[in-house]
Design a protein around this motif. Structure first.
Motif, short mmCIF file in Angstrom:
data_model
loop_
_atom_site.label_atom_id
_atom_site.label_comp_id
_atom_site.label_asym_id
_atom_site.label_seq_id
_atom_site.Cartn_x
_atom_site.Cartn_y
_atom_site.Cartn_z
N ARG A 3 0.86 -1.19 0.00
CA ARG A 3 0.00 0.00 0.00
C ARG A 3 0.90 1.24 0.00
O ARG A 3 1.82 1.32 0.80
N TYR A 4 0.59 2.18 -0.87
CA TYR A 4 1.46 3.35 -0.97
C TYR A 4 0.65 4.63 -1.14
O TYR A 4 -0.53 4.59 -1.55
N ILE A 5 1.29 5.75 -0.81
CA ILE A 5 0.72 7.06 -1.10
C ILE A 5 1.76 7.88 -1.86
O ILE A 5 2.95 7.60 -1.79
N ILE A 6 1.27 8.87 -2.59
CA ILE A 6 2.14 9.78 -3.32
C ILE A 6 1.97 11.17 -2.73
O ILE A 6 0.84 11.65 -2.58
N ILE A 7 3.09 11.79 -2.35
CA ILE A 7 3.05 13.14 -1.79
C ILE A 7 3.82 14.05 -2.74
O ILE A 7 5.06 14.01 -2.79
N ASP A 8 3.10 14.86 -3.50
CA ASP A 8 3.73 15.72 -4.51
C ASP A 8 2.73 16.79 -4.88
O ASP A 8 1.53 16.50 -5.01
N ASP A 9 3.20 18.02 -5.06
CA ASP A 9 2.28 19.10 -5.42
C ASP A 9 2.05 19.22 -6.92
O ASP A 9 1.31 20.09 -7.37
N GLU A 41 -2.24 14.07 7.93
CA GLU A 41 -3.58 13.76 8.42
C GLU A 41 -3.99 12.34 8.04
O GLU A 41 -4.56 11.60 8.85
N TYR A 42 -3.67 11.94 6.81
CA TYR A 42 -4.03 10.60 6.37
C TYR A 42 -3.27 9.54 7.17
O TYR A 42 -3.85 8.54 7.62
N LEU A 43 -1.98 9.74 7.36
CA LEU A 43 -1.15 8.74 8.04
C LEU A 43 -1.45 8.65 9.53
O LEU A 43 -1.12 7.65 10.18
N SER A 44 -2.06 9.68 10.08
CA SER A 44 -2.43 9.62 11.50
C SER A 44 -3.56 8.63 11.74
O SER A 44 -3.78 8.19 12.87
N LYS A 45 -4.27 8.25 10.68
CA LYS A 45 -5.40 7.33 10.81
C LYS A 45 -5.24 6.05 10.00
O LYS A 45 -6.04 5.12 10.15
N ASN A 46 -4.24 6.01 9.14
CA ASN A 46 -4.07 4.87 8.24
C ASN A 46 -2.60 4.45 8.16
O ASN A 46 -1.72 5.26 8.42
N GLU A 47 -2.38 3.20 7.78
CA GLU A 47 -1.02 2.69 7.62
C GLU A 47 -0.74 2.38 6.16
O GLU A 47 -1.62 1.91 5.43
N VAL A 48 0.48 2.65 5.74
CA VAL A 48 0.94 2.26 4.41
C VAL A 48 2.34 1.67 4.54
O VAL A 48 3.01 1.87 5.56
N GLU A 49 2.77 0.97 3.50
CA GLU A 49 4.12 0.41 3.51
C GLU A 49 5.14 1.29 2.81
O GLU A 49 6.34 1.15 3.03
N LEU A 50 4.66 2.21 1.98
CA LEU A 50 5.59 2.97 1.14
C LEU A 50 5.06 4.37 0.85
O LEU A 50 3.86 4.55 0.61
N ILE A 51 5.97 5.35 0.88
CA ILE A 51 5.66 6.73 0.51
C ILE A 51 6.56 7.16 -0.64
O ILE A 51 7.78 6.96 -0.58
N PHE A 52 5.97 7.73 -1.68
CA PHE A 52 6.73 8.44 -2.71
C PHE A 52 6.68 9.92 -2.33
O PHE A 52 5.60 10.53 -2.33
N LEU A 53 7.83 10.50 -2.02
CA LEU A 53 7.86 11.81 -1.38
C LEU A 53 8.62 12.84 -2.21
O LEU A 53 9.81 12.67 -2.50
N ASP A 54 7.93 13.93 -2.58
CA ASP A 54 8.58 15.08 -3.19
C ASP A 54 9.15 15.94 -2.06
O ASP A 54 8.71 15.87 -0.91
N LEU A 55 10.13 16.78 -2.39
CA LEU A 55 10.78 17.58 -1.35
C LEU A 55 10.33 19.03 -1.33
O LEU A 55 10.04 19.60 -0.28
N ASN A 56 10.26 19.65 -2.49
CA ASN A 56 9.96 21.08 -2.57
C ASN A 56 8.46 21.29 -2.68
O ASN A 56 7.91 21.44 -3.78
N PRO A 73 7.10 4.78 7.32
CA PRO A 73 7.23 3.60 6.46
C PRO A 73 8.43 3.76 5.52
O PRO A 73 9.22 4.70 5.68
N LYS A 74 8.57 2.87 4.56
CA LYS A 74 9.63 3.02 3.56
C LYS A 74 9.36 4.29 2.75
O LYS A 74 8.20 4.63 2.49
N VAL A 75 10.44 4.97 2.36
CA VAL A 75 10.29 6.23 1.63
C VAL A 75 11.20 6.23 0.40
O VAL A 75 12.40 5.95 0.51
N ILE A 76 10.61 6.52 -0.75
CA ILE A 76 11.37 6.78 -1.97
C ILE A 76 11.18 8.24 -2.32
O ILE A 76 10.05 8.70 -2.53
N VAL A 77 12.26 8.99 -2.34
CA VAL A 77 12.19 10.42 -2.67
C VAL A 77 12.14 10.58 -4.19
O VAL A 77 12.88 9.93 -4.92
N THR A 78 11.24 11.45 -4.64
CA THR A 78 11.15 11.81 -6.07
C THR A 78 11.25 13.32 -6.17
O THR A 78 10.36 14.03 -5.72
N THR A 79 12.34 13.81 -6.73
CA THR A 79 12.57 15.25 -6.71
C THR A 79 13.44 15.68 -7.89
O THR A 79 14.11 14.85 -8.52
#
Length: 234
Positions: A3-9, A41-56, A73-79
């Motif tokens: 299960r993963y989420i994407i954090i990017d603007d 807010e999402y992670l405070s109520k849910n669990e995931v195994e992986l995050i794709f994370l932007d920095l800026n 969880p595991k984090v892969i940075v995409t930037t």
């Protein structure tokens, strides 16, 4: 299932990552987050195994957000910014992908993610039992990506610019060096016994002289690797 989420603007980035993930089995997108506060807010109520994370990102930068998580969880940075790579590895990220990145580069990051130490929280695929700690890796053969269980690998053989991964059921030929494949595998489970061969300890049938019997094959032991093999017999 991973299960993963994407954090990017950027909406385009979400589309690229999801398209790549859709090419792999057992990947489930849980949420698209367009800033770190939404993800928090999402992670405070849910669990995931992986995050794709932007920095800026607005409101809260990627690494500042990561520091707020008590058990990330595991984090892969995409930037698009290479200058923050060292800081990322200090925060124990799995990989650092510079935009724009290819599917091949993305796949290497996923192999690192799936192949992390069993001492850490493992991902459980749909084919595994609930208590299984079995891992899998993706290997590229020609233009096809094949997922195999690490437990099924018997040995690896160098073949010029290629390597043969011999499993219980099949032989997969890929354009990689043995050393690059072993990076994905545990030192506790695999042992290089010759410049052209690495074996899975669990599949060794017998060791006699300078030869190892494994599966239906005989693998030679190189002089430089004899000491490591002998340590198995102590």
């Amino acid at each position: 299932m991973i299960r993963y989420i994407i954090i990017d603007d950027e909406h385009i980035a979400h589309g690229i990552i999801k398209r790549y993930c859709d090419l792999l089995p057992n990947m489930k997108l849980m949420k698209n987050c367009y800033d770190a506060l939404e993800a928090f807010e999402y992670l405070s109520k849910n669990e995931v195994e992986l995050i794709f994370l932007d920095l800026n990102m607005p409101k809260l930068k990627g690494f500042d957000f990561l520091r707020t998580l008590p058990h990330p969880p595991k984090v892969i940075v995409t930037t698009a910014y290479s200058e923050f790579a060292l800081e990322g590895y200090e925060l124990n990220i799995i990989d650092y992908l510079l935009k724009p990145f290819s599917f091949e580069r993305f796949l290497k990051a996923m192999n690192k993610t799936i192949g992390t130490s069993p001492k850490e929280k493992n991902f459980v695929t749909a084919t595994n039992t609930t208590n299984s700690t079995s891992k899998s890796v993706f290997l590229r053969q020609n233009k096809k990506y094949i997922q195999i269980s690490v437990d099924d690998i018997q040995y690896i053989e160098a073949a010029g610019n290629y390597a043969k991964v011999i499993t219980i059921a099949e032989t997969i030929t890929i354009r990689e060096k043995i050393s690059e494949i072993l990076v994905l595998l545990s030192d506790d489970d695999f042992l290089q016994v010759h410049k052209s061969f690495a074996v899975a300890r669990k599949h060794i049938k017998s060791i006699e002289g300078n030869r190892i019997s494994i599966g239906d094959a005989i693998v030679p032991i190189g002089k430089m690797y004899k000491i490591k093999v002998m340590e198995l017999l102590k």
